[in-house]
Design a protein around this motif. Structure first.
Motif, short mmCIF file in Angstrom:
data_model
loop_
_atom_site.label_atom_id
_atom_site.label_comp_id
_atom_site.label_asym_id
_atom_site.label_seq_id
_atom_site.Cartn_x
_atom_site.Cartn_y
_atom_site.Cartn_z
N HIS A 6 16.14 39.25 5.17
CA HIS A 6 15.69 37.99 4.42
C HIS A 6 14.65 37.28 5.21
O HIS A 6 15.30 36.49 6.20
CB HIS A 6 16.64 37.19 3.53
N ARG A 11 11.86 32.34 1.40
CA ARG A 11 13.05 31.71 0.71
C ARG A 11 12.40 30.75 -0.31
O ARG A 11 10.92 30.32 -0.47
CB ARG A 11 13.66 30.76 1.73
N SER A 24 18.00 30.40 0.38
CA SER A 24 17.97 31.60 0.73
C SER A 24 18.80 32.47 -0.69
O SER A 24 18.01 33.85 -0.60
CB SER A 24 19.22 31.84 1.80
N PHE A 25 18.97 32.04 -1.41
CA PHE A 25 19.43 32.68 -2.75
C PHE A 25 19.06 31.83 -3.90
O PHE A 25 18.80 30.63 -3.72
CB PHE A 25 20.98 32.81 -2.95
N ARG A 34 16.76 39.41 -6.99
CA ARG A 34 17.26 40.25 -6.02
C ARG A 34 18.19 39.46 -4.82
O ARG A 34 18.63 39.75 -4.13
CB ARG A 34 16.05 40.89 -5.04
N LYS A 35 18.12 38.22 -5.35
CA LYS A 35 18.87 37.14 -4.30
C LYS A 35 19.70 36.33 -5.07
O LYS A 35 19.57 35.23 -4.96
CB LYS A 35 17.65 36.22 -3.47
N TYR A 188 26.43 37.87 7.08
CA TYR A 188 25.05 37.44 6.93
C TYR A 188 24.73 36.38 8.14
O TYR A 188 25.36 35.35 8.25
CB TYR A 188 24.98 36.65 5.71
#
Length: 236
Positions: A6, A11, A24-25, A34-35, A188
């Motif tokens: 990533h 982001r 980040s998500f 996808r995140k 992660y």
């Protein structure tokens, strides 16, 4: 071994003036199918909050919420009766459990605060809400992994999940090994500062790499680097 990269530039980003945040998500106004998560890791927000500004009182339930200040001070108040300040070097966790209300504000009237807010899906639901906070010196992380979040290590804040957060401040031109704590977990890696290579992929400031189906991960460090490793169950 499986892995996913990533890039920091990919982001999500929002800037409300008082809040400059990178996601980040998927979170809030930012959505990327996808995140959505990395295993039990649901949110990793990199927040900068202006002086005296912050998040008013709001509710959470059934989420493990970790805050890690990178610079500055964060004032925290919640419905468990906690009322204090989180400073650089501190790690805070709230187990929202059956329900908790809290607020977070920049404690300074002059300087920004930058902190990571991380959400992990819980192992058990509807537990009694709880709060924990610990302070760490730089020596905890100097060229070694220092565990700051864990369900079983006394030096770490306790989490309601089989999850482990570790940090390291590594010298340049070195090789690191990260050994996973639990079978079925993935890790992660979030590069706070520096430049490293993981399994052939180069990471720079705020890039991240998720690795799973592996018992150990090798990291080659280029320049002096600060890394956060978030190890979580991959099956929900």
């Amino acid at each position: 071994m499986k892995q996913i990269f990533h890039a920091a530039k990919d982001r999500g980003h929002v800037n409300f003036g008082w809040l400059d945040s990178h996601h980040s998500f998927s979170f809030g106004e930012y959505y990327d199918p996808r995140k959505m998560n990395f295993g039990a890791l649901r949110v990793l927000n990199d927040d900068i909050v202006s002086p005296s500004m912050g998040f008013g009182t709001h509710p959470h339930a059934n989420m493990e919420i970790v805050s890690i200040p990178l610079f500055g001070e964060l004032a925290h108040k919640d419905s468990t009766g906690t009322n204090g300040v989180i400073r650089t070097g501190d790690v805070q966790i709230m187990s929202a459990g059956s329900g908790i209300r809290h607020s977070e504000f920049n404690h300074s009237a002059e300087k920004d605060v930058n902190f990571l807010q991380i959400w992990v899906l819980p192992k058990a639901h509807n537990i009694e809400p709880r709060y924990d906070q610990k302070s760490y010196s730089d020596s905890t992380f100097e060229n070694k992994w220092g565990i700051v979040v864990s369900p079983k290590h006394s030096e770490a804040v306790w989490i309601n999940q089989d999850a482990y957060f570790s940090m390291i401040h590594s010298d340049p031109n070195s090789n690191l090994k990260y050994t996973l704590h639990e079978s079925g977990n993935g890790v992660y890696f979030f590069l706070i500062q520096g430049k490293v290579s993981i399994n052939g992929d180069s990471l720079e400031r705020r890039d991240a790499m998720g690795v799973w189906e592996s018992e150990e991960v090798s990291i080659d460090v280029g320049v002096r680097s600060q890394i956060l490793a978030i190890e979580v169950p991959m099956k929900l």
